[in-house]
Design a protein around this motif. Structure first.
Motif, PDB file in Angstrom:
ATOM      1  N   TYR A   1      -8.014  -6.249   6.655  1.00 42.23           N
ATOM      2  CA  TYR A   1      -6.937  -7.136   7.096  1.00 42.23           C
ATOM      3  C   TYR A   1      -5.941  -6.508   8.056  1.00 42.23           C
ATOM      4  N   ARG A   2      -6.080  -5.243   8.330  1.00 43.37           N
ATOM      5  CA  ARG A   2      -5.218  -4.516   9.253  1.00 43.37           C
ATOM      6  C   ARG A   2      -3.803  -4.339   8.720  1.00 43.37           C
ATOM      7  N   GLU A   3      -2.980  -5.359   8.735  1.00 46.15           N
ATOM      8  CA  GLU A   3      -1.604  -5.235   8.264  1.00 46.15           C
ATOM      9  C   GLU A   3      -1.410  -6.103   7.029  1.00 46.15           C
ATOM     10  N   VAL A   4      -0.887  -5.502   5.984  1.00 49.70           N
ATOM     11  CA  VAL A   4      -0.626  -6.188   4.720  1.00 49.70           C
ATOM     12  C   VAL A   4       0.696  -5.674   4.174  1.00 49.70           C
ATOM     13  N   PRO A   5       1.297  -6.368   3.224  1.00 49.90           N
ATOM     14  CA  PRO A   5       2.497  -5.821   2.585  1.00 49.90           C
ATOM     15  C   PRO A   5       2.151  -4.521   1.855  1.00 49.90           C
ATOM     16  N   LEU A   6       3.006  -3.545   1.976  1.00 48.54           N
ATOM     17  CA  LEU A   6       2.793  -2.262   1.309  1.00 48.54           C
ATOM     18  C   LEU A   6       3.639  -2.239   0.040  1.00 48.54           C
ATOM     19  N   VAL A   7       2.980  -2.431  -1.090  1.00 50.41           N
ATOM     20  CA  VAL A   7       3.658  -2.509  -2.378  1.00 50.41           C
ATOM     21  C   VAL A   7       3.520  -1.158  -3.073  1.00 50.41           C
ATOM     22  N   THR A   8       4.636  -0.513  -3.357  1.00 47.87           N
ATOM     23  CA  THR A   8       4.603   0.797  -4.010  1.00 47.87           C
ATOM     24  C   THR A   8       5.382   0.824  -5.321  1.00 47.87           C
ATOM     25  N   SER A   9       5.745  -0.350  -5.808  1.00 52.19           N
ATOM     26  CA  SER A   9       6.393  -0.449  -7.116  1.00 52.19           C
ATOM     27  C   SER A   9       6.042  -1.810  -7.705  1.00 52.19           C
ATOM     28  N   SER A  10       6.313  -1.967  -8.974  1.00 55.24           N
ATOM     29  CA  SER A  10       5.991  -3.229  -9.634  1.00 55.24           C
ATOM     30  C   SER A  10       6.707  -4.392  -8.966  1.00 55.24           C
ATOM     31  N   LEU A  11       6.013  -5.495  -8.891  1.00 48.77           N
ATOM     32  CA  LEU A  11       6.609  -6.687  -8.302  1.00 48.77           C
ATOM     33  C   LEU A  11       7.420  -7.439  -9.356  1.00 48.77           C
ATOM     34  N   THR A  12       8.542  -7.942  -8.922  1.00 51.34           N
ATOM     35  CA  THR A  12       9.405  -8.760  -9.775  1.00 51.34           C
ATOM     36  C   THR A  12       9.711 -10.050  -9.017  1.00 51.34           C
ATOM     37  N   MET A  13      10.448 -10.915  -9.637  1.00 50.42           N
ATOM     38  CA  MET A  13      10.850 -12.147  -8.958  1.00 50.42           C
ATOM     39  C   MET A  13      11.739 -11.840  -7.750  1.00 50.42           C
ATOM     40  N   ASP A  14      12.422 -10.707  -7.777  1.00 51.52           N
ATOM     41  CA  ASP A  14      13.337 -10.360  -6.692  1.00 51.52           C
ATOM     42  C   ASP A  14      12.633  -9.734  -5.490  1.00 51.52           C
ATOM     43  N   ASN A  15      11.512  -9.031  -5.713  1.00 50.81           N
ATOM     44  CA  ASN A  15      10.872  -8.324  -4.599  1.00 50.81           C
ATOM     45  C   ASN A  15       9.441  -8.776  -4.306  1.00 50.81           C
ATOM     46  N   MET A  16       9.043  -9.915  -4.830  1.00 52.49           N
ATOM     47  CA  MET A  16       7.639 -10.309  -4.677  1.00 52.49           C
ATOM     48  C   MET A  16       7.285 -10.801  -3.275  1.00 52.49           C
ATOM     49  N   TYR A  17       8.228 -11.192  -2.496  1.00 52.80           N
ATOM     50  CA  TYR A  17       7.949 -11.612  -1.125  1.00 52.80           C
ATOM     51  C   TYR A  17       8.264 -10.449  -0.195  1.00 52.80           C
ATOM     52  N   GLN A  18       7.221  -9.832   0.306  1.00 53.92           N
ATOM     53  CA  GLN A  18       7.403  -8.680   1.176  1.00 53.92           C
ATOM     54  C   GLN A  18       6.721  -8.924   2.510  1.00 53.92           C
ATOM     55  N   THR A  19       7.305  -8.376   3.538  1.00 55.68           N
ATOM     56  CA  THR A  19       6.709  -8.517   4.865  1.00 55.68           C
ATOM     57  C   THR A  19       5.551  -7.532   5.016  1.00 55.68           C
ATOM     58  N   LYS A  20       4.730  -7.783   6.008  1.00 56.19           N
ATOM     59  CA  LYS A  20       3.616  -6.889   6.287  1.00 56.19           C
ATOM     60  C   LYS A  20       4.148  -5.570   6.817  1.00 56.19           C
ATOM     61  N   SER A  21       3.453  -4.506   6.463  1.00 58.94           N
ATOM     62  CA  SER A  21       3.811  -3.179   6.958  1.00 58.94           C
ATOM     63  C   SER A  21       2.887  -2.814   8.115  1.00 58.94           C
ATOM     64  N   SER A  22       3.300  -1.859   8.891  1.00 53.01           N
ATOM     65  CA  SER A  22       2.476  -1.423  10.026  1.00 53.01           C
ATOM     66  C   SER A  22       1.235  -0.700   9.514  1.00 53.01           C
ATOM     67  N   ARG A  23       0.207  -0.686  10.354  1.00 53.72           N
ATOM     68  CA  ARG A  23      -1.021   0.033   9.992  1.00 53.72           C
ATOM     69  C   ARG A  23      -0.734   1.512   9.756  1.00 53.72           C
ATOM     70  N   ALA A  24       0.147   2.081  10.539  1.00 55.25           N
ATOM     71  CA  ALA A  24       0.471   3.501  10.394  1.00 55.25           C
ATOM     72  C   ALA A  24       1.085   3.783   9.019  1.00 55.25           C
ATOM     73  N   ASP A  25       1.961   2.910   8.552  1.00 53.49           N
ATOM     74  CA  ASP A  25       2.591   3.090   7.244  1.00 53.49           C
ATOM     75  C   ASP A  25       1.561   2.950   6.110  1.00 53.49           C
ATOM     76  N   ILE A  26       0.672   1.980   6.252  1.00 55.07           N
ATOM     77  CA  ILE A  26      -0.352   1.775   5.228  1.00 55.07           C
ATOM     78  C   ILE A  26      -1.294   2.968   5.181  1.00 55.07           C
ATOM     79  N   TYR A  27      -1.727   3.424   6.344  1.00 58.68           N
ATOM     80  CA  TYR A  27      -2.621   4.585   6.436  1.00 58.68           C
ATOM     81  C   TYR A  27      -1.952   5.811   5.811  1.00 58.68           C
TER      82      TYR A  27
END
Length: 184
Positions: free
Chosen positions: A44-70
């Motif tokens: 998918y190339r760019e996806v949200p980068l989730v590095t902690s548990s999702l909650t109702m407050d942080n479940m909507y995250q923007t896509k991260s750059s490919r460099a950050d995901i890599y």
């Protein structure tokens, strides 16, 4: 679930597991996160980068750059490799878990996809890193008989298998085992 495990291991105060067992579990969780993100990264190339548990407050995250995901995938693989005992998959302790050798192979596969410039030419420095990484993989060899890799009673002791998904409930095999191991 991976994040829940890692977060709870940080604060766990029980005495029913050693520090080595905790470290092993966290390393396996990081390996899983890196493995799952490697597929998302490739598909998918760019996806949200989730590095902690999702909650109702942080479940909507923007896509991260490919460099950050890599970078996160490489970090997860590196931390897992460093924390795991350097034993092959055929070792009883590593059977059914990510081994450092398997993680190095997954890491090299992802690095290989990034080792070419925009014109499709291999970049020698990146290729050198990949070769060096793969040369550090220890404890694997080709099996004497390829067929043994597809026989349930010989798979666990195979020197060739770096990572596998076994269908054990308790001794269920996949239908393709019959095609590859018996009929061809």
């Amino acid at each position: 679930r991976v994040h829940l495990l890692m977060e709870n291991m940080e604060t766990y105060q029980g005495n029913d597991m050693s520090a080595d067992e905790k470290s092993f579990m966290v390393a396996q969780a990081k390996a899983l996160r890196g493995y799952f993100y490697s597929w998302l990264y490739q598909c998918y190339r760019e996806v949200p980068l989730v590095t902690s548990s999702l909650t109702m407050d942080n479940m909507y995250q923007t896509k991260s750059s490919r460099a950050d995901i890599y970078a996160q995938i490489m970090k997860d693989f590196d931390e897992a490799i460093a924390a795991l005992p350097d034993k092959p998959y055929s070792d009883a302790q590593m059977s059914g878990y990510f081994s450092p050798g398997a993680l190095k192979a997954f890491k090299a596969r992802l690095m290989l996809a990034e080792a070419y410039d925009d014109n499709g030419n291999a970049e020698p420095s990146k290729m050198g890193e990949i070769v060096s990484l793969l040369e550090s993989v220890q404890g694997y060899d080709l099996a004497d008989r390829m067929r043994d890799n597809f026989l349930s009673d010989k798979q666990l002791s195979s020197p060739e298998i770096m990572f596998s998904v076994r269908y054990l409930a308790p001794n269920t095999t996949h239908s393709m085992d019959l095609y590859y191991g018996a009929w061809t």
